[in-house]
Design an enzyme around this catalytic site. Sequence first.
Site, PDB file in Angstrom:
ATOM      1  N   ALA A 193      -1.739   2.398  -4.917  1.00  0.00           N
ATOM      2  CA  ALA A 193      -1.363   3.803  -4.818  1.00  0.00           C
ATOM      3  C   ALA A 193      -1.591   4.322  -3.399  1.00  0.00           C
ATOM      4  O   ALA A 193      -1.587   3.548  -2.444  1.00  0.00           O
ATOM      5  CB  ALA A 193      -2.162   4.601  -5.843  1.00  0.00           C
ATOM      6  N   THR A 207       2.736   3.358  -6.999  1.00  0.00           N
ATOM      7  CA  THR A 207       2.806   3.846  -5.634  1.00  0.00           C
ATOM      8  C   THR A 207       2.024   5.150  -5.604  1.00  0.00           C
ATOM      9  O   THR A 207       1.365   5.511  -6.577  1.00  0.00           O
ATOM     10  CB  THR A 207       4.265   4.038  -5.182  1.00  0.00           C
ATOM     11  N   VAL A 259       0.856  -1.184   0.000  1.00  0.00           N
ATOM     12  CA  VAL A 259       0.000   0.000   0.000  1.00  0.00           C
ATOM     13  C   VAL A 259       0.888   1.229   0.000  1.00  0.00           C
ATOM     14  O   VAL A 259       1.839   1.314   0.785  1.00  0.00           O
ATOM     15  CB  VAL A 259      -0.926   0.025   1.241  1.00  0.00           C
ATOM     16  N   CYS A 260       0.600   2.158  -0.907  1.00  0.00           N
ATOM     17  CA  CYS A 260       1.304   3.433  -0.954  1.00  0.00           C
ATOM     18  C   CYS A 260       2.824   3.206  -1.032  1.00  0.00           C
ATOM     19  O   CYS A 260       3.303   2.486  -1.900  1.00  0.00           O
ATOM     20  CB  CYS A 260       0.904   4.269   0.266  1.00  0.00           C
ATOM     21  N   GLY A 261       3.591   3.803  -0.120  1.00  0.00           N
ATOM     22  CA  GLY A 261       5.049   3.696  -0.168  1.00  0.00           C
ATOM     23  C   GLY A 261       5.590   2.332   0.165  1.00  0.00           C
ATOM     24  O   GLY A 261       6.806   2.100   0.067  1.00  0.00           O
TER      25      GLY A 261
END
Length: 331
Positions: free
Chosen positions: A155, A122, A102-104
């Site tokens: 993202a 990302t 998730v994300c970073g």
Amino acid sequence: MVVYPEVQALDVTGPVEVFDTVNRFLPDPAAGYRIEYVSAAAPLVRTSAGLMIQAAPLETGEGRMDNLLVPGGWGLGQALADHDLLCWIQRAAKRAQRVTSVCGGSFLLAEAGLLDGRRATTHWAYCQDMARRYPAVTVDPEPIYVWDGPYVTSAGVTAGIDMALALVEADHGAEFALEIARYLVLFFKRDGGQPQFSGMLDAQLADRVPIRTAQEWVRAHVEHPLPVPELAERVHMSPRNFSRVFRREVGMTPGQYVVQTRVGRARELLESTDLSISQIARRCGFGRVETFLRTFDRAVGLTPGAYRQRFQVLAPAGLLIESPVAAGSQG
């Protein structure tokens, strides 16, 4: 779920709440998800928002797993420098049926060498940095999640919920995943190809007040004809000087900006309303439906009808009639 100090709480809790809700809806509990947290900072890991997560040591997570989830957060920099954590992620990925982020969290997967030769995403704000740092990874800044083989990267922040729903759909079917989305009051389940942010945000707002004023006028009156001389007159500039300054400030001509704004508004209406194609064309300032169809297809790569079918976010009609949640157990 592997967690670390200053992890972002929603990166963890968003996907986990999806899986926990699945467990409460499944008629057979054995078909659900057993959720475990592991961390080098066990037993208590502080998120960036101050919430505490109770986790087991990394070495307890050495068995086979169906899903490995790696979240992002403000503590990502320290996590990337943690050699033991990266080695554990490498080993755990070999035992996992699916490896997700998730994300970073995708940075941790990439730093561990797991995304080399693969497509990933990302948070949109960090895609360029990820592409520079990991040239062997094909970084796609557009989708809310990317599924490449056993690796699923999502993202920013809430996209982790969409990714979790996609995993649920793969495990339990589309209809069940939609019921979970409804119960969580998401109203819709977004496709992975959904853009990370609206096309209305694609063009930057100008620094100079007259140009910014013209941009705001275009957005507020997109259904009307917007010729350059009229826009220039509105901000007290000559058409030639207005066009020159606009292009320098915004990075495109006024005409291109008008078209992009019209297409962006059309995308929003296709996603969130049941207006007909001809109605949307009129509301977005396209003189003819044929012009709208041609312009939209050229800008987006899909016809308006295909875009709506793929990305419309209206809730299906009706509510949950029967809930598998036991009576009296609702929150």
